[in-house]
Structures are given as C-alpha cells and as structure tokens.
Design a protein around this motif. Sequence first.
Motif, mmCIF file in Angstrom:
data_model
loop_
_atom_site.group_PDB
_atom_site.id
_atom_site.type_symbol
_atom_site.label_atom_id
_atom_site.label_comp_id
_atom_site.label_asym_id
_atom_site.label_seq_id
_atom_site.Cartn_x
_atom_site.Cartn_y
_atom_site.Cartn_z
ATOM 1 N N GLY A 7 0.810 -1.212 0.000
ATOM 2 C CA GLY A 7 0.000 0.000 0.000
ATOM 3 C C GLY A 7 0.840 1.257 0.000
ATOM 4 N N GLY A 8 0.146 2.409 0.123
ATOM 5 C CA GLY A 8 0.827 3.691 0.157
ATOM 6 C C GLY A 8 0.209 4.737 -0.742
ATOM 7 N N GLY A 9 -1.065 4.521 -1.107
ATOM 8 C CA GLY A 9 -1.762 5.556 -1.870
ATOM 9 C C GLY A 9 -1.135 5.855 -3.215
ATOM 10 N N TYR A 10 -0.438 4.876 -3.803
ATOM 11 C CA TYR A 10 0.240 5.019 -5.096
ATOM 12 C C TYR A 10 1.467 5.929 -5.032
ATOM 13 C CZ TYR A 10 -4.388 3.367 -6.553
ATOM 14 O OH TYR A 10 -5.570 2.668 -6.659
ATOM 15 N N VAL A 11 1.770 6.501 -3.864
ATOM 16 C CA VAL A 11 2.875 7.456 -3.765
ATOM 17 C C VAL A 11 3.879 7.097 -2.665
ATOM 18 C CG1 VAL A 11 1.448 9.334 -4.661
ATOM 19 C CG2 VAL A 11 1.606 9.011 -2.187
ATOM 20 N N LEU A 12 3.560 6.116 -1.826
ATOM 21 C CA LEU A 12 4.405 5.730 -0.700
ATOM 22 C C LEU A 12 4.622 4.220 -0.723
ATOM 23 C CD1 LEU A 12 2.289 7.465 2.134
ATOM 24 C CD2 LEU A 12 4.206 8.527 0.929
ATOM 25 N N PRO A 50 4.598 10.799 -7.520
ATOM 26 C CA PRO A 50 4.371 11.487 -8.795
ATOM 27 C C PRO A 50 5.512 11.317 -9.796
ATOM 28 C CG PRO A 50 5.161 13.061 -7.178
ATOM 29 C CD PRO A 50 5.014 11.758 -6.441
ATOM 30 N N GLU A 51 6.618 10.711 -9.357
ATOM 31 C CA GLU A 51 7.722 10.523 -10.289
ATOM 32 C C GLU A 51 7.298 9.653 -11.476
ATOM 33 O OE1 GLU A 51 9.493 10.932 -6.123
ATOM 34 O OE2 GLU A 51 7.782 9.922 -7.049
ATOM 35 N N HIS A 52 6.426 8.699 -11.179
ATOM 36 C CA HIS A 52 5.953 7.771 -12.207
ATOM 37 C C HIS A 52 4.432 7.650 -12.104
ATOM 38 C CE1 HIS A 52 10.137 6.586 -12.874
ATOM 39 N NE2 HIS A 52 10.253 6.490 -11.565
ATOM 40 N N PRO A 53 3.701 8.547 -12.715
ATOM 41 C CA PRO A 53 2.242 8.508 -12.618
ATOM 42 C C PRO A 53 1.643 7.338 -13.397
ATOM 43 C CG PRO A 53 2.921 10.217 -14.154
ATOM 44 C CD PRO A 53 4.178 9.683 -13.526
ATOM 45 N N TYR A 54 0.312 7.195 -13.265
ATOM 46 C CA TYR A 54 -0.396 6.167 -14.033
ATOM 47 C C TYR A 54 0.004 6.276 -15.499
ATOM 48 C CZ TYR A 54 -4.123 3.805 -16.517
ATOM 49 O OH TYR A 54 -4.821 2.973 -17.356
ATOM 50 N N PRO A 55 0.274 5.131 -16.172
ATOM 51 C CA PRO A 55 -0.027 3.746 -15.798
ATOM 52 C C PRO A 55 1.165 2.956 -15.253
ATOM 53 C CG PRO A 55 0.409 3.833 -18.133
ATOM 54 C CD PRO A 55 0.588 5.242 -17.626
#
Length: 315
Positions: A82-87, A117-122
Amino acid sequence: MNIDKRILPELREVYSQFPGFQLEGDLEWSRGLVSAPPVKRSEQVNTTSRKIPGAAGEMLVKIYEPARRNVDKLPAMLWIHGGGYVLGHPDMDDELCERFVQTARCVVVSVDYRLAPEHPYPAAIEDCYAGLVWMTEKAESLGIDANRVAIAGASGGGGLTAALALMARDKGGPSIIFQMPLYPMLDNRNITPSSHEITEDGAIWNRTDNLAAWNMYLGEENDASAISPYAVPSRAENLAGLPPAYTCVGQLDLFRDETIEYVTRLAQAGVDVEFHLYPGCFHLFEGLVPEAEVSQRAVQSYMNAMARALHSEGD
C-alpha cells in the motif's frame, strides 16, 4: 468530522500519536513514516530478492517461500504493498508476507512497482501486471502451480489489486483464482459520505491525503470525465467474470463507502465476495496496532480466506 470518541479504546492511543502525512508539503518525510523497522525474520520462511523485467526496465521483487518444502508445486500469491500510489516499499510488509506463506501454504511474490508522482499512471499497474506475468511464466522454476494464483494488496495496493484483476480479465492474461483488495483505494472522485467524514489533521489517510495522492497518481487525467478503470477501478462498467473476492474495511476509514459500493457491484455481477466491516476502526488499524484483539481477528480472517481460496480442493 471528529472521530476520536468513536474509535475502539484499544486503538485510540496509536491514532492520537500519529503525526499525519504531508504528501504535498513533504513527500519524502511522509514516505519515511511507512518505512518499517527491521523485524525478526521467521526461520520457517526463506526470502530472496530478484530483479525481473518490469514494464520499463528492471524491477525488484521479493519472493517468500517455506524454508522446508517438498517437490510439490505450491499455490502462489502476488502481493502489492500500500501507500496511496505514492508511498511504500515491499520491505514494509515482510512480516505480513511471511505470515501468508505459513498460513496459506503458498509462495508470495511482492512487487516493487514505481511510485507517483515521479511515475504517474499507468506505471504502477503496468509493473504489477508485469510481475504477475513473470511469476506465472516462471512457475516451473519458482515451484508454483500456475493454476492456483491469487492477487492481494492493501489500501493503494488494494486499488491496484482490483485494477489488476480487471486488466488480467480484459487482456486474457494470467489466470487468477482469487483477489483480495483490502480496504482499497478505488475512486478518485471523493464524493462518498465517508470521503467527507475523515478530514481531521493527523487522521490516518484523510481527505487532504486522498485528494493529493490521486492528483499525483493521475496528473492531468484526474479531472477527466472518462478515466480508465485500470487507473480508477470504481469506473469499471462491467465487473462480471472477475475472480472471487475478499475485502474488509474499518467503519471509520475514508475508503468505507467506495469499498461497500464495489463489493455490492461485484455481488450484483455474480462475483462471489466476502466482506467484513469493522466498527470503531480506522485506516490501516490492523497494521498500526497489531496487538489489538480486533486487529488479530481481522488479520486471521483474511489469512484464512486466502488459505481457503488457494487450497479449495482440500489439498
């Protein structure tokens, strides 16, 4: 909303001491909050780290397996932290993955997907899919049964688990027999009642955190009316044909309502689903207060669910 008095007494002290994330103000400091201290490793589990082909170059995976295993192939589980896509990092779930190995008698592969944010979706979902493809293609050398593969993750990892189930179904990719998106991060719209309830500074994943994380993950797409369900699983129009699911969420979790809505839609689509709602519990309660009775009950419940799913034929 002030939820302090509604939190179970055995959970309140940890909740009151949590400093709160500062995703926009100090992302690196926030990442440090989820860096787990070293844990005593189980002698019953062997852990190895490997670099595998990811969606954009080499990617780290951690592989957990029984220390003493016979020649029989074991079922396997892909774990998404986990980590909210950022952690987050696979290291923070070492103890949890070891417990899955022992309880569910399986091999666990934990993937170090790229973070926003360094590597956003996808980036993240593509890495998770690459990890799933790799573990099934390498089933022979890993000693796993490619016909008994599950996927699981918590929070942001739960959102990626739900997205991965959708992607594997749509691509005709590796067969998944079970999905476990625990208290998943599914909906970027932030319009549910529970997304408006958890607003206090210092709350464990509040509305401010969620808005910031989705902005980092989706970037300019966050305001688009049409967003891929592989980014935002709640946007999926068709949930039919997905693998059976297990999930849980605390009643005082910002993700409560989007989880309940997703569970309802899965059931309506004919997907078998088991769901547990824990009153008096906040986001990540079982990981932050593992000694609490409710935490032990919650963890044992999802461990048992994974064991049943991977050994459904009584082996």
